[in-house]
Design a protein around this motif. Structure first.
Motif, PDB file in Angstrom:
ATOM      1  N   SER A  44       1.172  -1.623  -0.189  1.00 48.59           N
ATOM      2  CA  SER A  44       0.067   0.062   0.272  1.00 48.59           C
ATOM      3  C   SER A  44       0.735   1.206   0.211  1.00 48.59           C
ATOM      4  CB  SER A  44      -0.916   0.138   1.581  1.00 48.59           C
ATOM      5  OG  SER A  44      -0.226   0.338   2.406  1.00 48.59           O
ATOM      6  N   ILE A  45       0.235   2.656  -0.375  1.00 51.36           N
ATOM      7  CA  ILE A  45       0.623   3.575  -0.573  1.00 51.36           C
ATOM      8  C   ILE A  45      -0.004   4.469  -0.220  1.00 51.36           C
ATOM      9  CG2 ILE A  45       0.734   3.820  -2.829  1.00 51.36           C
ATOM     10  CD1 ILE A  45       3.502   5.195  -2.785  1.00 51.36           C
ATOM     11  N   ARG A  46       0.167   5.711   0.789  1.00 53.30           N
ATOM     12  CA  ARG A  46      -0.364   6.876   1.064  1.00 53.30           C
ATOM     13  C   ARG A  46       1.549   7.401   0.585  1.00 53.30           C
ATOM     14  NH1 ARG A  46      -4.221   6.346   4.639  1.00 53.30           N
ATOM     15  NH2 ARG A  46      -4.764   4.507   5.234  1.00 53.30           N
ATOM     16  N   GLN A  47       0.107   8.796  -0.758  1.00 53.13           N
ATOM     17  CA  GLN A  47       0.891   9.693  -0.561  1.00 53.13           C
ATOM     18  C   GLN A  47       0.247  10.603  -0.387  1.00 53.13           C
ATOM     19  OE1 GLN A  47       3.546   8.296  -4.123  1.00 53.13           O
ATOM     20  NE2 GLN A  47       3.859  10.661  -4.381  1.00 53.13           N
ATOM     21  N   GLY A  48       0.611  11.941   0.955  1.00 55.44           N
ATOM     22  CA  GLY A  48       0.081  13.344   0.640  1.00 55.44           C
ATOM     23  C   GLY A  48      -1.692  12.183   1.106  1.00 55.44           C
ATOM     24  N   LYS A  49      -2.703  12.560   0.936  1.00 56.51           N
ATOM     25  CA  LYS A  49      -3.931  12.072   0.673  1.00 56.51           C
ATOM     26  C   LYS A  49      -4.174  11.043  -0.100  1.00 56.51           C
ATOM     27  CE  LYS A  49      -6.036  16.025   3.176  1.00 56.51           C
ATOM     28  NZ  LYS A  49      -5.781  17.218   3.319  1.00 56.51           N
ATOM     29  N   THR A  50      -3.298  10.685  -1.474  1.00 55.62           N
ATOM     30  CA  THR A  50      -3.871   9.802  -2.494  1.00 55.62           C
ATOM     31  C   THR A  50      -3.206   8.484  -1.306  1.00 55.62           C
ATOM     32  OG1 THR A  50      -3.356  10.814  -4.503  1.00 55.62           O
ATOM     33  CG2 THR A  50      -2.547   8.795  -4.325  1.00 55.62           C
ATOM     34  N   TYR A  51      -5.000   7.456  -1.508  1.00 51.95           N
ATOM     35  CA  TYR A  51      -3.959   5.904  -0.692  1.00 51.95           C
ATOM     36  C   TYR A  51      -4.633   4.982  -1.686  1.00 51.95           C
ATOM     37  CZ  TYR A  51      -4.548   2.684   3.274  1.00 51.95           C
ATOM     38  OH  TYR A  51      -4.898   0.973   3.736  1.00 51.95           O
ATOM     39  N   ILE A  52      -3.487   4.026  -2.168  1.00 52.47           N
ATOM     40  CA  ILE A  52      -3.224   3.239  -2.920  1.00 52.47           C
ATOM     41  C   ILE A  52      -3.384   1.794  -2.611  1.00 52.47           C
ATOM     42  CG2 ILE A  52      -2.668   2.354  -5.589  1.00 52.47           C
ATOM     43  CD1 ILE A  52      -2.568   5.655  -6.104  1.00 52.47           C
ATOM     44  N   ILE A  53      -3.835   0.812  -3.056  1.00 47.18           N
ATOM     45  CA  ILE A  53      -3.093  -0.794  -2.434  1.00 47.18           C
ATOM     46  C   ILE A  53      -3.353  -1.414  -3.858  1.00 47.18           C
ATOM     47  CG2 ILE A  53      -4.262  -3.031  -1.580  1.00 47.18           C
ATOM     48  CD1 ILE A  53      -5.018  -1.184   0.491  1.00 47.18           C
ATOM     49  N   ALA A  54      -1.872  -2.099  -3.921  1.00 44.51           N
ATOM     50  CA  ALA A  54      -1.654  -3.048  -4.987  1.00 44.51           C
ATOM     51  C   ALA A  54      -1.793  -4.500  -4.426  1.00 44.51           C
ATOM     52  CB  ALA A  54      -0.466  -2.947  -5.679  1.00 44.51           C
ATOM     53  N   ALA A  55      -2.373  -5.357  -5.366  1.00 42.72           N
ATOM     54  CA  ALA A  55      -2.166  -6.608  -5.794  1.00 42.72           C
ATOM     55  C   ALA A  55      -1.553  -7.034  -6.708  1.00 42.72           C
ATOM     56  CB  ALA A  55      -3.906  -6.699  -4.676  1.00 42.72           C
ATOM     57  N   VAL A  56      -0.508  -8.586  -5.713  1.00 45.58           N
ATOM     58  CA  VAL A  56      -0.416  -9.527  -7.248  1.00 45.58           C
ATOM     59  C   VAL A  56      -1.080 -10.906  -6.752  1.00 45.58           C
ATOM     60  CG1 VAL A  56       2.159 -10.411  -8.176  1.00 45.58           C
ATOM     61  CG2 VAL A  56       1.742  -7.769  -7.574  1.00 45.58           C
ATOM     62  N   TYR A  57      -0.671 -11.451  -8.206  1.00 49.31           N
ATOM     63  CA  TYR A  57      -1.429 -12.834  -8.644  1.00 49.31           C
ATOM     64  C   TYR A  57      -0.307 -13.914  -9.390  1.00 49.31           C
ATOM     65  CZ  TYR A  57      -4.610 -11.771  -5.565  1.00 49.31           C
ATOM     66  OH  TYR A  57      -6.101 -11.392  -4.036  1.00 49.31           O
ATOM     67  N   GLY A  58       0.580 -14.412  -9.185  1.00 50.26           N
ATOM     68  CA  GLY A  58       0.945 -15.360 -10.052  1.00 50.26           C
ATOM     69  C   GLY A  58       2.702 -15.199 -10.061  1.00 50.26           C
ATOM     70  N   ALA A 143       3.675   1.394  -6.117  1.00 51.92           N
ATOM     71  CA  ALA A 143       2.953   0.303  -4.969  1.00 51.92           C
ATOM     72  C   ALA A 143       2.934  -1.009  -5.644  1.00 51.92           C
ATOM     73  CB  ALA A 143       1.607   0.747  -4.587  1.00 51.92           C
ATOM     74  N   ALA A 144       2.388  -0.695  -6.961  1.00 52.40           N
ATOM     75  CA  ALA A 144       3.056  -2.382  -7.673  1.00 52.40           C
ATOM     76  C   ALA A 144       4.413  -2.450  -7.952  1.00 52.40           C
ATOM     77  CB  ALA A 144       2.839  -1.772  -9.169  1.00 52.40           C
ATOM     78  N   SER A 145       5.391  -2.070  -7.997  1.00 55.03           N
ATOM     79  CA  SER A 145       6.524  -2.526  -7.978  1.00 55.03           C
ATOM     80  C   SER A 145       7.090  -3.309  -6.256  1.00 55.03           C
ATOM     81  CB  SER A 145       7.222  -1.657  -8.629  1.00 55.03           C
ATOM     82  OG  SER A 145       7.604  -0.764  -7.614  1.00 55.03           O
ATOM     83  N   LEU A 146       6.392  -2.348  -5.428  1.00 60.64           N
ATOM     84  CA  LEU A 146       6.534  -3.231  -4.243  1.00 60.64           C
ATOM     85  C   LEU A 146       5.578  -4.693  -4.292  1.00 60.64           C
ATOM     86  CD1 LEU A 146       6.448  -0.662  -1.450  1.00 60.64           C
ATOM     87  CD2 LEU A 146       8.640  -1.974  -2.242  1.00 60.64           C
ATOM     88  N   ALA A 147       4.549  -4.664  -4.879  1.00 54.06           N
ATOM     89  CA  ALA A 147       4.105  -5.462  -4.244  1.00 54.06           C
ATOM     90  C   ALA A 147       4.478  -6.556  -5.790  1.00 54.06           C
ATOM     91  CB  ALA A 147       2.388  -5.567  -5.000  1.00 54.06           C
ATOM     92  N   LEU A 148       5.207  -7.240  -6.677  1.00 56.54           N
ATOM     93  CA  LEU A 148       6.068  -7.350  -7.498  1.00 56.54           C
ATOM     94  C   LEU A 148       7.091  -8.280  -6.689  1.00 56.54           C
ATOM     95  CD1 LEU A 148       5.760  -5.911 -10.541  1.00 56.54           C
ATOM     96  CD2 LEU A 148       4.622  -8.183 -10.125  1.00 56.54           C
ATOM     97  N   ALA A 149       7.615  -7.441  -5.388  1.00 57.07           N
ATOM     98  CA  ALA A 149       8.965  -7.939  -5.084  1.00 57.07           C
ATOM     99  C   ALA A 149       8.334  -8.775  -4.131  1.00 57.07           C
ATOM    100  CB  ALA A 149       9.472  -6.509  -4.647  1.00 57.07           C
ATOM    101  N   ASP A 150       7.524  -8.323  -3.340  1.00 51.57           N
ATOM    102  CA  ASP A 150       6.911  -9.225  -2.175  1.00 51.57           C
ATOM    103  C   ASP A 150       5.744 -10.445  -3.156  1.00 51.57           C
ATOM    104  OD1 ASP A 150       6.043  -9.617   0.029  1.00 51.57           O
ATOM    105  OD2 ASP A 150       3.642  -8.911  -0.144  1.00 51.57           O
ATOM    106  N   ALA A 151       5.897 -10.367  -3.741  1.00 52.70           N
ATOM    107  CA  ALA A 151       5.103 -12.159  -4.399  1.00 52.70           C
ATOM    108  C   ALA A 151       6.423 -12.500  -5.028  1.00 52.70           C
ATOM    109  CB  ALA A 151       4.491 -11.921  -5.774  1.00 52.70           C
ATOM    110  N   GLY A 152       7.335 -12.284  -4.986  1.00 52.02           N
ATOM    111  CA  GLY A 152       8.670 -13.045  -5.438  1.00 52.02           C
ATOM    112  C   GLY A 152       9.371 -13.005  -6.424  1.00 52.02           C
ATOM    113  N   ILE A 153       8.578 -12.794  -7.302  1.00 50.29           N
ATOM    114  CA  ILE A 153       8.649 -12.225  -9.028  1.00 50.29           C
ATOM    115  C   ILE A 153      10.467 -11.501  -8.884  1.00 50.29           C
ATOM    116  CG2 ILE A 153       7.908 -10.645 -10.955  1.00 50.29           C
ATOM    117  CD1 ILE A 153       5.631 -12.373  -9.361  1.00 50.29           C
TER     118      ILE A 153
END
Ligand code: UDP
Length: 266
Positions: A44-58, A143-153
């Motif tokens: 997840s990322i909070r950048q000021g008031k922008t708040y986003i969640i990224a999820a990776v499958y695969g 956030a997406a690049s962090l989620a990819l790393a977290d998925a072990g890609i």
């Protein structure tokens, strides 16, 4: 409909922005890794008031099969805004803008991933904007690049991203929503930090040649800072100790207000 009015100015006489930032100052950023239980990787990322969640499958089997790429994995990014993420209710059907941003994020992330290691498979990246306050495509890429790393890609590197914009003749890093709406344009960019290769570069509004060169310089500097925060977020997720071994955790327990913990024997 929300009643938002155009501010009188975006930069005050002291040279500060609506939220008190200097032109080259980013909003506070907080990134977390491993925020979802079901996904193979998440962030997840909070950048000021922008708040986003990224999820990776695969990587996983690709459906529909006619999209299969024989020499590499298909990186499928779905950027979506929730209906409540913006002041005026966002219609739930995917918009042209959401499809464009999905493609832009996929193009920015692809050079960082060893897609050739997974021919015929798909790597799905779902990016959900919970709250939008400017800079969502860049925050989503972070956030997406962090989620990819977290998925072990397997990846060449993380992909930090930031937008540099312009208002009242000044270049501004990391535009907020009102700066985006009422300013003179913005340049979102993303890099591979090791060699500063630019993997995302867009432009909205008009800039002089000198402004573009300066904006890219400012953007690369901010990306390097974001890259450090990304690495910290990964380290934080993977160096977490079990609570029983964590002295700070035990200290915290001893200081729970109203709780009476017995003193240890001398
Ligand atoms: N926005 C909005 N409604 C929408 C789309 C965008 O209010 O349907 C706002 C939102 O705050 C977003 C900003 O406009 O962050 C700028 O959108 P843009 O398309 O420039 O992308 P972004 O800056 O989010 O990458």
């Amino acid at each position: 409909m929300s009643q938002e009015t155009k501010p009188d100015y975006l930069i005050n006489p002291e040279g500060l922005r609506l939220d008190g930032r200097r032109p080259d100052e980013m909003r506070p950023v907080e990134m977390k890794v491993g925020v979802l239980k079901q996904a193979d990787g998440s962030a997840s990322i909070r950048q000021g008031k922008t708040y986003i969640i990224a999820a990776v499958y695969g990587p996983r089997e690709l459906h529909p099969r006619h999209l299969t790429l024989n020499d590499r994995a298909y990186l499928r990014v779905a950027y979506r805004m929730t209906t409540f993420s913006v002041p005026d209710r966002k219609r739930p059907a995917p918009s042209r803008r959401e499809r464009e941003i999905s493609m832009v994020i996929a193009n920015a992330l692809s050079p960082a991933i060893f897609l050739e290691e997974f021919p015929k498979a798909v790597i799905d990246v779902y990016v959900t904007v919970i709250q939008a306050d400017g800079g969502t495509r860049c925050a989503a890429t972070n956030a997406a690049s962090l989620a990819l790393a977290d998925a072990g890609i397997p990846m060449r590197s993380l992909v930090p991203s930031i937008a540099v914009g312009k208002a009242e003749g000044k270049l501004l890093v990391d535009l907020g929503d009102q700066e985006d709406k009422y300013g003179g344009g913005d340049i979102p960019l993303a890099i591979l930090p090791e060699n500063e290769e630019i993997v995302l570069l867009q432009q909205d509004g008009s800039f002089t040649r000198e402004e573009i060169v300066e904006a890219i310089k400012m953007g690369i500097n901010s990306c390097k800072y974001l890259h450090e925060l990304q690495k910290d977020a990964l380290k934080m997720a993977y160096s977490k100790k079990a609570p029983a071994d964590d002295e700070d955790y035990e200290d915290d327990l001893e200081h729970v207000p109203g709780e009476d913990f017995p003193e240890e024997d001398e």
